[in-house]
Design a protein around this motif. Structure first.
Motif, PDB file in Angstrom:
ATOM      1  N   ASN A 184       0.738  -1.125  -0.064  1.00 23.55           N
ATOM      2  CA  ASN A 184      -0.053  -0.042   0.062  1.00 23.55           C
ATOM      3  C   ASN A 184       0.974   1.249   0.008  1.00 23.55           C
ATOM      4  O   ASN A 184       1.433   1.420   0.837  1.00 23.55           O
ATOM      5  CB  ASN A 184      -0.755   0.117   1.326  1.00 23.55           C
ATOM      6  CG  ASN A 184      -1.959   1.157   1.370  1.00 23.55           C
ATOM      7  OD1 ASN A 184      -1.955   1.998   0.158  1.00 23.55           O
ATOM      8  ND2 ASN A 184      -2.672   1.325   2.478  1.00 23.55           N
TER       9      ASN A 184
ATOM     10  N   ASN B 134       0.258   4.369  -0.018  1.00 23.94           N
ATOM     11  CA  ASN B 134      -0.317   5.396   0.995  1.00 23.94           C
ATOM     12  C   ASN B 134       0.421   5.137   2.474  1.00 23.94           C
ATOM     13  O   ASN B 134       0.330   6.131   3.237  1.00 23.94           O
ATOM     14  CB  ASN B 134      -1.958   5.251   1.168  1.00 23.94           C
ATOM     15  CG  ASN B 134      -2.548   5.944   0.103  1.00 23.94           C
ATOM     16  OD1 ASN B 134      -1.892   6.777  -0.658  1.00 23.94           O
ATOM     17  ND2 ASN B 134      -3.848   5.359  -0.224  1.00 23.94           N
ATOM     18  N   GLU B 135       0.894   3.920   2.590  1.00 25.31           N
ATOM     19  CA  GLU B 135       1.531   3.638   3.906  1.00 25.31           C
ATOM     20  C   GLU B 135       3.106   3.589   3.919  1.00 25.31           C
ATOM     21  O   GLU B 135       3.735   3.487   4.799  1.00 25.31           O
ATOM     22  CB  GLU B 135       1.110   2.212   4.392  1.00 25.31           C
ATOM     23  CG  GLU B 135      -0.200   2.106   4.694  1.00 25.31           C
ATOM     24  CD  GLU B 135      -0.687   0.803   5.198  1.00 25.31           C
ATOM     25  OE1 GLU B 135       0.064   0.049   5.167  1.00 25.31           O
ATOM     26  OE2 GLU B 135      -1.951   0.580   5.821  1.00 25.31           O
TER      27      GLU B 135
ATOM     28  N   SER C  75      -6.703   5.392  -5.380  1.00 26.87           N
ATOM     29  CA  SER C  75      -7.019   4.796  -4.174  1.00 26.87           C
ATOM     30  C   SER C  75      -8.427   4.136  -3.830  1.00 26.87           C
ATOM     31  O   SER C  75      -9.419   4.651  -4.274  1.00 26.87           O
ATOM     32  CB  SER C  75      -6.620   5.961  -3.048  1.00 26.87           C
ATOM     33  OG  SER C  75      -5.240   6.053  -3.338  1.00 26.87           O
TER      34      SER C  75
ATOM     35  N   LYS D 279      -6.353   2.473  -0.106  1.00 28.73           N
ATOM     36  CA  LYS D 279      -5.160   1.590  -0.416  1.00 28.73           C
ATOM     37  C   LYS D 279      -4.864   2.003  -2.000  1.00 28.73           C
ATOM     38  O   LYS D 279      -5.650   2.285  -2.769  1.00 28.73           O
ATOM     39  CB  LYS D 279      -5.223   0.235  -0.507  1.00 28.73           C
ATOM     40  CG  LYS D 279      -5.679  -0.738   0.759  1.00 28.73           C
ATOM     41  CD  LYS D 279      -5.810  -2.195   0.522  1.00 28.73           C
ATOM     42  CE  LYS D 279      -5.878  -2.799   1.873  1.00 28.73           C
ATOM     43  NZ  LYS D 279      -6.174  -4.184   1.922  1.00 28.73           N
TER      44      LYS D 279
ATOM     45  N   ILE E 264      -1.965   1.036  -5.017  1.00 28.89           N
ATOM     46  CA  ILE E 264      -1.001   0.075  -5.301  1.00 28.89           C
ATOM     47  C   ILE E 264      -0.272   0.422  -6.567  1.00 28.89           C
ATOM     48  O   ILE E 264       0.481  -0.591  -6.819  1.00 28.89           O
ATOM     49  CB  ILE E 264      -1.846  -1.430  -5.754  1.00 28.89           C
ATOM     50  CG1 ILE E 264      -2.674  -1.303  -6.822  1.00 28.89           C
ATOM     51  CG2 ILE E 264      -2.595  -1.854  -4.482  1.00 28.89           C
ATOM     52  CD1 ILE E 264      -3.128  -2.686  -7.484  1.00 28.89           C
TER      53      ILE E 264
ATOM     54  N   SER F 155       4.336  -6.789  -1.854  1.00 27.11           N
ATOM     55  CA  SER F 155       3.705  -6.513  -0.426  1.00 27.11           C
ATOM     56  C   SER F 155       4.725  -6.971   0.694  1.00 27.11           C
ATOM     57  O   SER F 155       4.781  -6.441   1.768  1.00 27.11           O
ATOM     58  CB  SER F 155       2.366  -7.298  -0.057  1.00 27.11           C
ATOM     59  OG  SER F 155       2.853  -8.801  -0.225  1.00 27.11           O
TER      60      SER F 155
ATOM     61  N   TYR G  60      -9.665  -5.013  -1.945  1.00 25.89           N
ATOM     62  CA  TYR G  60      -8.999  -3.749  -1.172  1.00 25.89           C
ATOM     63  C   TYR G  60      -9.401  -3.617   0.186  1.00 25.89           C
ATOM     64  O   TYR G  60      -8.842  -2.895   0.904  1.00 25.89           O
ATOM     65  CB  TYR G  60      -9.697  -2.429  -2.165  1.00 25.89           C
ATOM     66  CG  TYR G  60      -8.769  -2.234  -3.280  1.00 25.89           C
ATOM     67  CD1 TYR G  60      -7.523  -1.543  -3.007  1.00 25.89           C
ATOM     68  CD2 TYR G  60      -9.006  -2.590  -4.594  1.00 25.89           C
ATOM     69  CE1 TYR G  60      -6.729  -0.857  -4.286  1.00 25.89           C
ATOM     70  CE2 TYR G  60      -8.270  -2.531  -5.704  1.00 25.89           C
ATOM     71  CZ  TYR G  60      -7.341  -1.559  -5.493  1.00 25.89           C
ATOM     72  OH  TYR G  60      -6.382  -1.344  -6.782  1.00 25.89           O
TER      73      TYR G  60
END
Length: 493
Positions: free
Chosen positions: A157, A159-160, A180, A184, A186, A382, A491
């Motif tokens: 993700n 965004n993280e 998004s 999330k 990707i 991931s 998601y």
């Protein structure tokens, strides 16, 4: 990655990348595309590189592995093996050297030839399942390749990722909002890849043929005055026809009004803000249940135009049966495809205009510039070993891309290697400024519902989507909805 330059030259390239100026205009008058100076990035004097990026120079002392997958013409989006005396290649190579120096890494590229619908997500899935840490620190592949696999969980993700700042100007505006889902993200799109801009939809208008048929129009003024609409596009092309071979039939060997290439009509949908996929209040995407009047009117206009004797569908822009041949021979008024087509017209003697895809009508708030979704985007497995480092490398490549690589591609390769330069430059800037990721191109490849919008022979046949949109959509949407709903649920996991 093979290296033939010495460490001293690598260091000099790095120093130039950090300190030199004048990127956008450097050697702009040289239209040959050949480099006579070492590529360098333009860094504002008021800010240091670390201030711009948000992190300083460091030594990670490790290999950084990039998995690169797409069609052969996109393989060099990030990768250059060595210098070649070509400005664009050398800027791409200098970026890699500078990033290695700045972050203390050594790039290793795994180049996998593929197409827009390759099986790359399966390879990433298998790697994630088999290893505690991914074999790849970054994956660069076609946007639709990453999405068509239907595997959200195998990607990190973005965004993280604390070291990725989506507000930086080298990322596409609105990407966080448009791409998004449920918080999330990707895929990452922007100046890291030159295909971001090469794959924008555009209309090429033959100015000599416009004059030959007595069409009194200034295309550039139409655009500026917001009069460049679908109706105007179709109106101007409808009477352009000349039976050159005298067989009483207009064919692609004659003069005609519109060469509709490949997926260009599909991109036209997005640019007219006509979407078969909508985002709900919770942020998930889904196929529309029924086609509204606006969509049906749009379909009807394209269908009627496609039935004219002077409109032809082309599967390709190249080879003897492609659209470039009649357009460059002054036998075609409008050619619709992608911006990189300009590079195929450098030998064309006639004047031509590069224009945005037309707006739906006057009520559309502004022109929309949309990509065909085969352009490259960045994904992260991931289980990447260091999200912090992967983010920093990506930020550096994106920043340097904006400062030097994209100007070499956009300003030199595209802007300054065709005729009617000044006005076309203005149009290309408009396209770049209005670029966004539309719902159609983001998730339309899931189940390939977006495939219905290309004006192919099958889609424009009597029983095809364009001829019978309501009934065809009714039979397709149930399955399409299940596929996309299933993908959206990933998601939420």
């Amino acid at each position: 990655m093979k290296r033939i330059l010495s460490a001293l030259l690598a260091f000099l390239l790095f120093v130039l990348a950090l300190t030199a100026s004048g990127c956008g205009d450097a050697n702009k008058g040289d239209e040959s595309g050949q480099s006579d100076t070492t590529a360098s990035a333009d860094v504002p004097e008021s800010k240091s590189v670390s201030e711009i990026l948000g992190f300083g120079q460091e030594n990670n002392d490790r290999t950084f592995t990039v998995l690169q997958n797409n069609a052969s013409d996109l393989a060099e989006d990030l990768y250059a093996e060595t210098t070649q005396g070509n400005r664009l290649n050398d800027a791409t190579y200098a970026r890699l050297l500078a990033c290695e120096q700045y972050l203390g890494i050594k790039f290793e590229f795994q180049l996998e030839p593929g197409q827009w619908n390759s099986k790359m997500p399966e390879k990433i899935y298998n790697d994630v399942a088999a290893n505690a840490f991914s074999s790849y620190d970054l994956v660069n592949m076609g946007l639709n390749t990453g999405i068509m696999g239907g595997l959200v969980g195998v990607y990190y993700n973005i965004n993280e990722m604390d070291t990725v700042d989506l507000t930086h100007e080298w990322w596409v505006e609105q990407i966080a909002e448009d791409a998004s889902v449920a918080g999330k993200l990707i895929c990452l799109v922007g100046d890291i890849n030159r295909s971001t801009y090469g794959y924008m939809g555009a209309v090429f208008a033959n100015l000599d043929l416009t004059d030959n048929f007595g069409i009194d129009v200034d295309y550039y003024k139409l655009v500026k005055d917001r009069n460049w609409t679908l109706d105007k596009f179709l109106e101007l092309s409808q009477n352009v026809a000349d039976d050159k071979d005298g067989d009483n039939i207009i064919t692609t060997a004659d003069t005609f009004g519109w060469a509709n290439v490949g997926i260009s009509s599909r991109v036209m949908w997005s640019c007219a803000d006509v979407n078969l996929i909508a985002k709900d209040e919770e942020g998930s995407y889904g196929w529309v249940e029924t086609l509204d009047d606006r969509t049906l009117s749009f379909v009807g206009k394209l269908y009627d135009a496609g039935k004219r004797n002077n409109v032809f569908y082309f599967a390709s822009i190249l080879n003897d049966t492609g659209a470039i041949k009649p357009f460059s021979e002054n036998r075609c008024l409008f050619l619709t495809f992608l911006v990189y087509t300009a590079q195929k017209l450098t030998e064309m003697e006639s004047m031509f205009a590069i224009l945005p895809m037309p707006m739906y009508d006057f009520n559309q708030s502004d022109y929309i510039s949309a990509n065909m979704s085969a352009f490259d985007a960045v994904f992260f497995p991931s289980n990447i070993e260091s999200p912090e480092l992967s983010g920093k490398v990506t930020e550096y490549l994106g920043w340097y891309g904006r400062e030097k690589v994209i100007p070499e591609y956009y300003d030199v390769s595209l802007k300054y290697q065709y005729n009617n330069v000044d006005k076309n430059v203005e149009m290309l800037d408009l396209l770049r400024d209005r670029l966004r990721m539309t719902a159609n191109e983001l998730f339309g490849t899931v189940g390939n519902g977006i495939g219905l919008t290309a004006m192919t022979a099958a889609n424009t046949a009597d029983n095809g989507f364009y001829a019978q949109p309501v009934s065809v959509w009714r039979t397709k949407v149930v399955t399409l909805k299940k596929n996309l709903d299933s993908y959206m649920k990933e998601y939420e996991d």
